[in-house]
Enzyme design. Structure first.
Site, PDB file in Angstrom:
ATOM      1  N   MET A  13       0.643  -0.565  -0.439  1.00 10.22           N
ATOM      2  CA  MET A  13       0.044  -0.052  -0.084  1.00 10.22           C
ATOM      3  C   MET A  13       1.170   1.519  -0.001  1.00 10.22           C
ATOM      4  O   MET A  13       0.062   2.338   0.511  1.00 10.22           O
ATOM      5  CB  MET A  13      -0.754  -0.009   1.307  1.00 10.22           C
ATOM      6  CG  MET A  13      -1.881  -1.298   1.167  1.00 10.22           C
ATOM      7  SD  MET A  13      -3.659  -0.767   1.985  1.00 10.22           S
ATOM      8  CE  MET A  13      -3.119  -0.587   4.064  1.00 10.22           C
ATOM      9  N   GLY A  14       1.796   1.539  -0.279  1.00 13.32           N
ATOM     10  CA  GLY A  14       2.904   1.980  -0.693  1.00 13.32           C
ATOM     11  C   GLY A  14       3.803   2.673   1.329  1.00 13.32           C
ATOM     12  O   GLY A  14       3.601   1.492   1.698  1.00 13.32           O
ATOM     13  N   LEU A  74       7.175   2.974   1.425  1.00  9.34           N
ATOM     14  CA  LEU A  74       7.957   1.842   1.627  1.00  9.34           C
ATOM     15  C   LEU A  74       9.021   2.381   2.428  1.00  9.34           C
ATOM     16  O   LEU A  74       9.366   3.540   3.331  1.00  9.34           O
ATOM     17  CB  LEU A  74       8.091   1.481   0.373  1.00  9.34           C
ATOM     18  CG  LEU A  74       7.059   1.310  -0.541  1.00  9.34           C
ATOM     19  CD1 LEU A  74       8.342   1.387  -1.673  1.00  9.34           C
ATOM     20  CD2 LEU A  74       6.380   0.137  -0.890  1.00  9.34           C
ATOM     21  N   HIS A  75       8.859   1.379   3.106  1.00  5.46           N
ATOM     22  CA  HIS A  75      10.168   0.633   4.629  1.00  5.46           C
ATOM     23  C   HIS A  75      10.986   0.014   4.016  1.00  5.46           C
ATOM     24  O   HIS A  75      10.974  -0.748   3.701  1.00  5.46           O
ATOM     25  CB  HIS A  75       9.958   1.398   5.571  1.00  5.46           C
ATOM     26  CG  HIS A  75       8.382  -0.250   6.412  1.00  5.46           C
ATOM     27  ND1 HIS A  75       9.065  -1.204   6.307  1.00  5.46           N
ATOM     28  CD2 HIS A  75       7.734   0.089   6.260  1.00  5.46           C
ATOM     29  CE1 HIS A  75       7.791  -1.711   6.478  1.00  5.46           C
ATOM     30  NE2 HIS A  75       6.306  -0.678   6.642  1.00  5.46           N
ATOM     31  N   HIS A  77       9.747  -3.249   3.546  1.00  5.76           N
ATOM     32  CA  HIS A  77       9.522  -3.425   2.051  1.00  5.76           C
ATOM     33  C   HIS A  77      10.288  -3.257   1.542  1.00  5.76           C
ATOM     34  O   HIS A  77      10.621  -4.855   0.047  1.00  5.76           O
ATOM     35  CB  HIS A  77       8.723  -2.491   1.365  1.00  5.76           C
ATOM     36  CG  HIS A  77       7.364  -1.839   1.982  1.00  5.76           C
ATOM     37  ND1 HIS A  77       7.099  -1.387   2.746  1.00  5.76           N
ATOM     38  CD2 HIS A  77       6.702  -2.812   2.144  1.00  5.76           C
ATOM     39  CE1 HIS A  77       5.809  -0.709   2.959  1.00  5.76           C
ATOM     40  NE2 HIS A  77       5.202  -2.084   2.647  1.00  5.76           N
ATOM     41  N   VAL A  80      12.188  -7.458   9.404  1.00  6.67           N
ATOM     42  CA  VAL A  80      14.108  -6.704   9.415  1.00  6.67           C
ATOM     43  C   VAL A  80      13.209  -5.974  11.252  1.00  6.67           C
ATOM     44  O   VAL A  80      12.465  -5.272  11.064  1.00  6.67           O
ATOM     45  CB  VAL A  80      13.707  -4.873   7.705  1.00  6.67           C
ATOM     46  CG1 VAL A  80      14.557  -4.547   8.339  1.00  6.67           C
ATOM     47  CG2 VAL A  80      13.393  -6.307   7.341  1.00  6.67           C
ATOM     48  N   GLY A 140       6.195  -9.666   4.285  1.00  7.30           N
ATOM     49  CA  GLY A 140       7.117  -9.844   5.476  1.00  7.30           C
ATOM     50  C   GLY A 140       6.461 -10.249   6.911  1.00  7.30           C
ATOM     51  O   GLY A 140       5.149 -10.739   6.596  1.00  7.30           O
ATOM     52  N   SER A 182       9.337  -0.198  12.111  1.00  2.00           N
ATOM     53  CA  SER A 182       8.305  -0.551  12.124  1.00  2.00           C
ATOM     54  C   SER A 182       7.439   1.509  11.924  1.00  2.00           C
ATOM     55  O   SER A 182       8.699   1.945  12.793  1.00  2.00           O
ATOM     56  CB  SER A 182       6.570  -0.540  13.172  1.00  2.00           C
ATOM     57  OG  SER A 182       5.669  -0.198  13.288  1.00  2.00           O
TER      58      SER A 182
END
Length: 288
Positions: free
Chosen positions: A30-31, A33-34, A37, A176, A147, A185
């Protein structure tokens, strides 16, 4: 890198790739991005000939008390991340493209949803299953990447692929983490200084429970109580839930004699942290 908002254009492109025998790795998001992702994109790039990233804030998975309009968006940043990791195509549809007419068919997920975070989000996974079914038919990937931080979603996707006979391999990518073990997060920035110091204890509590099983404990309630005591001693957070379930079926077990997930959610003042650990009946980690 190609960016498209057109379903038929993407279907034509992926059909050509498949005809050429190419393997397509797909990362649906859903974009915003971190690093989580990014780990998915890295693995997809390593394992496939081509990588497709979708960015679509899916309204069907938002509940009545969840604000769709306030969901964070940053397309410029997302495109930079995609290019950095060698994405071949970004699929960037809007709501009208994905749902041009009211749906005539509703997908309902009847298992694996009434536990963990799904209990407080009725209908959420119905929306997830619906959008993924559409995306899988558009992209026709060889592999799809998620993930393990959201292990319940992976369990639901596993059921979707199996029940609807999608010829897609599900790849679960380890969570991660920060150096101190805290799952990364976007919510972590909302932690107060003292809460940030306490936050790594969420994963440590779960590992304490897993160690209890490794030491021979087979009673789920005793493991859960061990985790609860650890969290209450080490943090000021309010425990939302601690659950130990079979995985990926997400059913309650009387005794730990199979692969299970031990998961928790903890409320701090401005952030709700979730984490999990998946292990076998001997307490040995099997995923992540």
């Amino acid at each position: 890198m190609k960016i498209t908002t057109n379903i038929k254009e993407l279907q034509q492109r992926t059909s050509e790739w498949i005809a050429q025998g190419k393997k397509i790795g797909f990362v649906p998001t859903m974009g915003f991005l971190h690093e989580g992702h990014e780990a998915l994109l890295k693995k997809a790039r390593l394992e496939n000939d081509l990588v497709v990233l979708s960015i679509f804030v899916n309204p069907l998975q938002f509940g009545a008390n969840e604000d769709l309009d306030s969901y964070p968006r940053d397309q410029k940043h997302d495109k930079e991340i995609a290019e950095k990791h060698g994405v071949d195509v970004i699929f960037l549809p809007d709501e009208q493209t994905m749902y041009p007419n009211p749906l005539s068919i509703n997908l309902t997920v009847v298992r694996r949803t009434d536990v963990l975070c799904g209990r407080s989000r009725p209908g959420h996974f119905d929306g997830v299953a619906t959008v993924l079914t559409k995306l899988f038919n558009i992209v026709r990937p060889s592999r799809v990447y998620f993930g393990l931080k959201d292990a319940q979603q992976i369990a639901v996707v596993d059921a979707l692929l199996e029940d609807l006979n999608f010829p897609i391999e599900l790849i679960a990518v380890p969570t991660v983490r920060e150096e101190d073990g805290l799952a990364k997060s976007s919510r972590n920035v909302n932690l107060l200084d003292q809460e940030r110091k306490e936050a790594p204890y969420v994963q440590q509590a779960l590992q304490c429970g897993r160690q209890h099983v490794e030491n021979g404990e087979t009673n789920p309630e005793k493991v859960i109580e061990k985790v609860r005591q650890f969290l209450e001693k080490k943090t000021h957070g309010k425990i939302d839930y601690i659950e130990l379930l079979s995985y990926p079926m997400l059913q309650r077990v009387e005794t730990i004699d199979q692969q299970v997930i031990l998961a928790t959610a903890v409320y701090f003042q401005n952030a709700r942290l979730i984490d999990n650990v998946i292990f076998n009946e001997y307490g040995i980690k099997t995923l992540g």
